[in-house]
Each structure stands twice: as C-alpha cells, then as structure tokens.
Write a protein that holds these residues in place. Structure first.
Motif, PDB file in Angstrom:
ATOM      1  N   GLU A  33       0.918  -1.176   0.232  1.00 51.44           N
ATOM      2  CA  GLU A  33       0.011  -0.049  -0.042  1.00 51.44           C
ATOM      3  C   GLU A  33       0.918   1.248   0.108  1.00 51.44           C
ATOM      4  OE1 GLU A  33      -2.661  -0.386   3.460  1.00 51.44           O
ATOM      5  OE2 GLU A  33      -3.560  -2.151   2.657  1.00 51.44           O
ATOM      6  N   ALA A  34       0.692   2.025  -0.996  1.00 49.45           N
ATOM      7  CA  ALA A  34       1.517   3.412  -1.183  1.00 49.45           C
ATOM      8  C   ALA A  34       0.975   4.376  -1.419  1.00 49.45           C
ATOM      9  CB  ALA A  34       2.654   3.075  -2.130  1.00 49.45           C
ATOM     10  N   GLY A  35      -0.599   4.393  -1.139  1.00 49.49           N
ATOM     11  CA  GLY A  35      -1.428   5.703  -1.559  1.00 49.49           C
ATOM     12  C   GLY A  35      -2.197   5.199  -2.861  1.00 49.49           C
ATOM     13  N   PRO A  36      -3.205   6.173  -3.080  1.00 48.81           N
ATOM     14  CA  PRO A  36      -4.205   5.717  -3.874  1.00 48.81           C
ATOM     15  C   PRO A  36      -3.665   5.702  -5.409  1.00 48.81           C
ATOM     16  CG  PRO A  36      -4.597   7.951  -2.888  1.00 48.81           C
ATOM     17  CD  PRO A  36      -3.674   7.221  -1.926  1.00 48.81           C
ATOM     18  N   GLU A  37      -2.595   6.647  -5.662  1.00 57.83           N
ATOM     19  CA  GLU A  37      -2.168   6.749  -7.181  1.00 57.83           C
ATOM     20  C   GLU A  37      -1.246   5.535  -7.359  1.00 57.83           C
ATOM     21  OE1 GLU A  37       1.016   9.264  -4.307  1.00 57.83           O
ATOM     22  OE2 GLU A  37      -1.267   8.697  -4.466  1.00 57.83           O
ATOM     23  N   TYR A  38      -0.711   4.910  -6.480  1.00 60.99           N
ATOM     24  CA  TYR A  38       0.289   3.764  -6.597  1.00 60.99           C
ATOM     25  C   TYR A  38      -0.367   2.459  -6.559  1.00 60.99           C
ATOM     26  CZ  TYR A  38       4.260   6.875  -6.613  1.00 60.99           C
ATOM     27  OH  TYR A  38       5.017   7.823  -6.991  1.00 60.99           O
ATOM     28  N   ARG A  39       0.007   1.562  -7.607  1.00 58.89           N
ATOM     29  CA  ARG A  39      -0.477   0.148  -7.448  1.00 58.89           C
ATOM     30  C   ARG A  39       0.847  -0.847  -7.623  1.00 58.89           C
ATOM     31  NH1 ARG A  39      -4.508  -1.494 -11.762  1.00 58.89           N
ATOM     32  NH2 ARG A  39      -3.899  -3.354 -11.918  1.00 58.89           N
ATOM     33  N   PHE A  40       1.109  -1.926  -6.912  1.00 63.33           N
ATOM     34  CA  PHE A  40       2.173  -2.768  -7.201  1.00 63.33           C
ATOM     35  C   PHE A  40       1.568  -4.074  -7.472  1.00 63.33           C
ATOM     36  CE2 PHE A  40       3.769   0.752  -4.543  1.00 63.33           C
ATOM     37  CZ  PHE A  40       5.242   0.439  -4.380  1.00 63.33           C
ATOM     38  N   ILE A  41       1.981  -4.535  -8.798  1.00 59.30           N
ATOM     39  CA  ILE A  41       1.473  -5.703  -9.428  1.00 59.30           C
ATOM     40  C   ILE A  41       2.661  -6.864  -9.120  1.00 59.30           C
ATOM     41  CG2 ILE A  41       0.422  -6.995 -11.285  1.00 59.30           C
ATOM     42  CD1 ILE A  41      -0.126  -3.864 -11.953  1.00 59.30           C
ATOM     43  N   HIS A  42       2.398  -7.777  -8.111  1.00 60.88           N
ATOM     44  CA  HIS A  42       3.624  -8.756  -7.822  1.00 60.88           C
ATOM     45  C   HIS A  42       3.366  -9.948  -9.073  1.00 60.88           C
ATOM     46  CE1 HIS A  42       5.033 -12.293  -5.643  1.00 60.88           C
ATOM     47  NE2 HIS A  42       5.833 -11.448  -5.109  1.00 60.88           N
ATOM     48  N   SER A  43       4.406 -10.722  -9.212  1.00 61.03           N
ATOM     49  CA  SER A  43       4.704 -11.537 -10.353  1.00 61.03           C
ATOM     50  C   SER A  43       3.496 -12.645  -9.772  1.00 61.03           C
ATOM     51  CB  SER A  43       5.960 -12.377 -10.182  1.00 61.03           C
ATOM     52  OG  SER A  43       6.273 -12.855  -9.233  1.00 61.03           O
ATOM     53  N   SER A  44       3.140 -13.093  -8.799  1.00 67.71           N
ATOM     54  CA  SER A  44       2.007 -13.929  -8.718  1.00 67.71           C
ATOM     55  C   SER A  44       0.715 -13.345  -8.777  1.00 67.71           C
ATOM     56  CB  SER A  44       2.160 -14.577  -7.118  1.00 67.71           C
ATOM     57  OG  SER A  44       1.870 -13.577  -6.258  1.00 67.71           O
ATOM     58  N   ASP A  45       0.447 -12.016  -9.077  1.00 63.06           N
ATOM     59  CA  ASP A  45      -0.859 -11.574  -9.377  1.00 63.06           C
ATOM     60  C   ASP A  45      -1.235 -12.103 -10.681  1.00 63.06           C
ATOM     61  OD1 ASP A  45      -0.808 -10.368  -6.862  1.00 63.06           O
ATOM     62  OD2 ASP A  45      -0.248  -8.525  -7.651  1.00 63.06           O
ATOM     63  N   ILE A  98      13.345 -13.316 -16.118  1.00 63.97           N
ATOM     64  CA  ILE A  98      14.533 -13.478 -15.243  1.00 63.97           C
ATOM     65  C   ILE A  98      14.899 -12.757 -14.062  1.00 63.97           C
ATOM     66  CG2 ILE A  98      15.777 -14.797 -17.086  1.00 63.97           C
ATOM     67  CD1 ILE A  98      17.510 -12.367 -17.493  1.00 63.97           C
ATOM     68  N   GLN A  99      14.114 -11.617 -14.255  1.00 62.67           N
ATOM     69  CA  GLN A  99      14.260 -10.769 -12.909  1.00 62.67           C
ATOM     70  C   GLN A  99      13.741 -11.414 -11.619  1.00 62.67           C
ATOM     71  OE1 GLN A  99      12.683  -6.847 -13.375  1.00 62.67           O
ATOM     72  NE2 GLN A  99      13.923  -6.090 -11.724  1.00 62.67           N
ATOM     73  N   GLU A 100      14.340 -11.285 -10.503  1.00 64.78           N
ATOM     74  CA  GLU A 100      14.148 -12.127  -9.402  1.00 64.78           C
ATOM     75  C   GLU A 100      12.915 -11.558  -8.781  1.00 64.78           C
ATOM     76  OE1 GLU A 100      15.675 -13.524  -5.032  1.00 64.78           O
ATOM     77  OE2 GLU A 100      16.885 -13.592  -6.843  1.00 64.78           O
ATOM     78  N   ASP A 101      11.674 -12.126  -8.779  1.00 67.76           N
ATOM     79  CA  ASP A 101      10.357 -11.829  -7.953  1.00 67.76           C
ATOM     80  C   ASP A 101      10.073 -10.330  -8.383  1.00 67.76           C
ATOM     81  OD1 ASP A 101       8.340 -12.523  -6.339  1.00 67.76           O
ATOM     82  OD2 ASP A 101       9.371 -12.172  -4.351  1.00 67.76           O
ATOM     83  N   PRO A 102       9.738 -10.156  -9.474  1.00 61.88           N
ATOM     84  CA  PRO A 102       9.393  -8.779  -9.967  1.00 61.88           C
ATOM     85  C   PRO A 102       8.166  -8.302  -9.708  1.00 61.88           C
ATOM     86  CG  PRO A 102       9.272 -10.452 -11.659  1.00 61.88           C
ATOM     87  CD  PRO A 102       9.743 -11.115 -10.640  1.00 61.88           C
ATOM     88  N   ILE A 103       8.009  -7.043  -9.509  1.00 55.57           N
ATOM     89  CA  ILE A 103       6.847  -6.169  -9.083  1.00 55.57           C
ATOM     90  C   ILE A 103       6.753  -4.948  -9.998  1.00 55.57           C
ATOM     91  CG2 ILE A 103       5.708  -4.777  -7.365  1.00 55.57           C
ATOM     92  CD1 ILE A 103       6.397  -7.344  -6.184  1.00 55.57           C
ATOM     93  N   ILE A 104       5.810  -5.045 -10.853  1.00 59.35           N
ATOM     94  CA  ILE A 104       5.350  -3.689 -11.631  1.00 59.35           C
ATOM     95  C   ILE A 104       4.715  -2.625 -10.805  1.00 59.35           C
ATOM     96  CG2 ILE A 104       4.025  -2.604 -13.818  1.00 59.35           C
ATOM     97  CD1 ILE A 104       4.456  -5.928 -14.701  1.00 59.35           C
ATOM     98  N   VAL A 105       5.449  -1.667 -10.921  1.00 63.64           N
ATOM     99  CA  VAL A 105       4.616  -0.185 -10.113  1.00 63.64           C
ATOM    100  C   VAL A 105       3.899   0.636 -11.332  1.00 63.64           C
ATOM    101  CG1 VAL A 105       5.288   1.680  -8.706  1.00 63.64           C
ATOM    102  CG2 VAL A 105       6.646  -0.483  -8.780  1.00 63.64           C
TER     103      VAL A 105
END
Length: 157
Positions: A70-82, A116-123
C-alpha cells in the motif's frame, strides 16, 4: 510436498522468536508453518526499513494473500504472482520491442528481462507504468507499507 524455496526465505530473530517471510504463496507459508511447528502471522514493513512488525492491517490471513503493498491511491504494485502481472509484462515487452524495433525472434527468444528478474513487481502510478522493482526493494519505495505473510516460531536453545 514442499514447494517453497527455503533459499528465498528471510528470517528475523526477535528475543526467543523467529519470523520467517519471503514465501511465494500463502499455501507455501501454511505448509512451512505446519512442518516447522509455527503459526501464520502478518508482518508489516512500514517504516522504510527492513524492520518487521506483527500486524493484521492488511488482513492477509483472512484474505489468504501472501504479499500486499500500500503506497497511497495513486500507486499500484503488481506482484509476479498476481493474475494480471502476465498481461502487464506482455504489454511492456511488446512496447519495448516496438521501441527497439526488434524482430519477432529477438522479441521472444533473446529478450527475457522480466521473466528472469527475481520476484519482479510492476509499479503503476495513476494506472501508468512507472517501473519494475523487486519484492525486497518495494519496502523502501514511495513510503510504501509492505505486508507479507510470515511464520512465527519459538526458537529453542
């Protein structure tokens, strides 16, 4: 059957207790807890550091989730498992390939950065791509509050 990768697990010692985080799925944490005489807990990293705090703010146990940012309403973090991660990753690869004017062979064979990037998160910021980061690095970005499922165990001497 063990599916968690114990090399990716991170352990924190607090007095006579150990908190283990870094599970790839909620089910992996459940299995680990059952096999190692522990119990599931929610761990928050909320101070821009790597200092775990026991919490239930994100309701990970109730929601059976392993990781939330959670980083505020303007940010969304999408984990590789999502479930939507693959769609975003494919769109990013297509955009990058178009910008690089790569052939299809180059696009699908030689360009595997996201895979190949380890445990990536798209911001995303305001639903627009901002960056790709790691699960560990997300603790230090955007004044984020990172919540992970963990296993709490009593350490015996």
């Amino acid at each position: 059957m063990e599916t968690y990768n114990s090399e990716k697990l991170v352990k924190y010692q607090i007095d006579d207790q150990e908190i283990i985080v870094g599970f790839a799925t909620y089910q992996d944490a459940e299995s680990y807890a059952a096999e190692n005489n522990g119990h599931l807990v929610e761990v928050g990293f909320k101070d821009g550091n790597d200092n775990p705090q026991l919490t239930n703010e994100a309701a990970l146990i109730d929601r059976k989730l392993h990781y939330v940012v959670e980083a505020g309403p303007e940010y969304r973090f999408i984990h590789s498992s999502d479930s939507e991660f693959r769609d975003f990753a494919d769109r990013l690869q297509a955009r990058k390939s178009h910008l690089d004017e790569e052939s299809l062979e180059e696009k699908y064979i030689s360009n595997a950065e996201i895979e190949i990037q380890e445990d990536p998160i798209i911001v995303l910021k305001n639903n627009e791509f901002e960056s790709v980061t790691s699960r560990e690095r997300s603790k230090y970005l955007k004044h984020a509050h990172v919540y992970e499922i963990g296993v709490l165990k009593t350490v015996t001497s």
